[in-house]
Design a protein around this motif. Structure first.
Motif, PDB file in Angstrom:
ATOM      1  N   MET A  77      14.273  12.387 -25.027  1.00 14.54           N
ATOM      2  CA  MET A  77      13.510  11.148 -24.863  1.00 14.54           C
ATOM      3  C   MET A  77      12.331  11.165 -25.826  1.00 14.54           C
ATOM      4  O   MET A  77      11.596  12.147 -25.904  1.00 14.54           O
ATOM      5  CB  MET A  77      13.023  11.018 -23.418  1.00 14.54           C
ATOM      6  N   ARG A 122       5.919  12.301 -23.058  1.00 12.78           N
ATOM      7  CA  ARG A 122       7.164  11.660 -22.643  1.00 12.78           C
ATOM      8  C   ARG A 122       6.842  10.660 -21.532  1.00 12.78           C
ATOM      9  O   ARG A 122       5.816  10.798 -20.862  1.00 12.78           O
ATOM     10  CB  ARG A 122       8.158  12.713 -22.154  1.00 12.78           C
ATOM     11  N   GLN A 136      14.871   7.050  -9.536  1.00  9.46           N
ATOM     12  CA  GLN A 136      15.004   6.907 -10.990  1.00  9.46           C
ATOM     13  C   GLN A 136      14.823   5.463 -11.423  1.00  9.46           C
ATOM     14  O   GLN A 136      14.178   5.177 -12.441  1.00  9.46           O
ATOM     15  CB  GLN A 136      16.367   7.435 -11.433  1.00  9.46           C
ATOM     16  N   GLY A 149      15.387  12.576 -14.288  1.00 10.85           N
ATOM     17  CA  GLY A 149      16.563  11.827 -14.708  1.00 10.85           C
ATOM     18  C   GLY A 149      16.231  10.406 -15.104  1.00 10.85           C
ATOM     19  O   GLY A 149      17.003   9.748 -15.810  1.00 10.85           O
ATOM     20  N   ASP A 178      16.391   9.274 -18.797  1.00  8.41           N
ATOM     21  CA  ASP A 178      17.661   8.914 -19.434  1.00  8.41           C
ATOM     22  C   ASP A 178      18.199   7.572 -18.968  1.00  8.41           C
ATOM     23  O   ASP A 178      19.307   7.177 -19.342  1.00  8.41           O
ATOM     24  CB  ASP A 178      18.714  10.006 -19.159  1.00  8.41           C
ATOM     25  N   ASP A 235      18.109   3.643 -18.974  1.00 11.75           N
ATOM     26  CA  ASP A 235      17.665   2.488 -19.757  1.00 11.75           C
ATOM     27  C   ASP A 235      18.120   1.227 -19.041  1.00 11.75           C
ATOM     28  O   ASP A 235      19.282   0.810 -19.158  1.00 11.75           O
ATOM     29  CB  ASP A 235      18.242   2.562 -21.172  1.00 11.75           C
TER      30      ASP A 235
END
Length: 309
Positions: A1, A14, A262, A292, A295, A297
């Motif tokens: 990321m 991040r 998430q 998680g 990751d 989107d």
């Protein structure tokens, strides 16, 4: 990321910050060290704590989180693998300059480090002149023991005034903001504060990003409130928009295979002006799940559906 610049602080992180409020509170040494070790295995980033964590627990006096993190930093040798953010202002003395000077030394000693990467004013102290507060922070920056400064729980008006005073007096600017933001609590950030942060180029990291755990789906009824000491805090969500938001999240979970936590964090990370959400974990499994979100989107349609709910 890909990392994101944290405003004009010179730091990059991040879009996930590990909350340290649980260390030394609901996470003992073994649990805290396991989570912190795993965070480094995941590539690390920023850890957020405060001198007041966890003074509200009977028998605690504040500094427990920093002390636990300091013990881990010494044993792991991982100081160069993480950025440390901590705060001053919630303990007696507020943001009085002498209090800031004493507090930063206490934090440095507990953390066992010679520099704090990001030092927050934990809340506004409206009785103090802003140039006095910023002047005290300037001493720390000039001494090289603080790399950048930020503000938490400031109104848009007071943050704008602080930025103006800094520019007029030649003092360090707040380069980061830490407001409350999650799918159910949006009023503090959205609107004037959000626009100010965007216009002035401040990095933004958000607390209560999971609405005290409600957005994980852990609390579905009044009977669930006893699952955690935080249960009483989430009760209003059960009676408000909470169920409708969880329903929207579950539809997106079915589309993406992501967990509710998430999805909640990915929504925050996608909001204009946001650098990263903060979330805490008491187990390695929780941390794996939360990270998680890096990751995930979400599509424009999915983000819009969540915001509408």
């Amino acid at each position: 990321m890909t990392e994101r610049a944290l405003g004009q602080s010179g730091l990059s992180i991040r879009p996930f910050v590990l909350g340290g409020n649980v260390f030394g509170m609901t996470a003992d040494k073994a649990a805290s060290f396991a989570v912190l070790d795993r965070f480094v295995e995941h590539g690390g980033g920023m850890i957020d704590t405060a001198d007041v964590y966890s003074a509200w627990v009977p028998g605690h006096k504040g500094g427990e989180s920093e002390t636990m993190m300091g013990a881990w930093l010494r044993e792991s040798g991982a100081r160069d693998k993480v950025l440390i953010a901590t705060k001053v202002g919630m303990m007696p003395g507020g943001l009085e300059p002498d209090r800031i000077r004493d507090a930063v030394q206490g934090s440095l000693d507990r953390l066992g480090t010679d520099v704090i990467d990001l030092y927050f004013a934990h809340k506004d102290d409206p009785d103090l002149p802003l140039d006095e507060v910023l002047g005290a922070f300037a001493e720390l920056v000039d001494a090289g023991i603080v790399r950048a400064i930020g503000a938490s729980n400031y109104s848009a008006e007071r943050l704008a005034e602080a930025l103006r005073v800094a520019d007029e007096k030649g003092l360090p600017r707040f380069t980061a903001m830490q407001p409350e933001l999650n799918l159910l609590d949006r009023a503090q950030y959205e609107g004037p504060l959000q626009q100010l942060c965007i216009d002035e180029g401040l990095g933004v990291v958000t607390y209560f990003s999971l609405a005290s755990g409600y957005l994980s789906g852990k609390y579905r009824s009044a009977a669930d409130l006893g699952k955690s000491p935080r249960g009483a805090r989430v009760k209003p969500y059960l009676e408000g928009k909470g169920p409708a938001v969880l329903a929207a999240m579950e539809r997106i979970a079915a589309e993406t295979g992501a967990t509710l936590s998430q999805i909640a964090l990915a929504w925050v990370a996608a909001q204009p002006g946001i650098t990263a959400p903060i979330a805490s974990a008491t187990t390695v499994g929780q941390l794996d799940e939360l990270m998680g979100s890096l990751d995930l989107d979400l599509s424009d349609a999915q983000l819009a559906a969540l915001s509408e709910a």
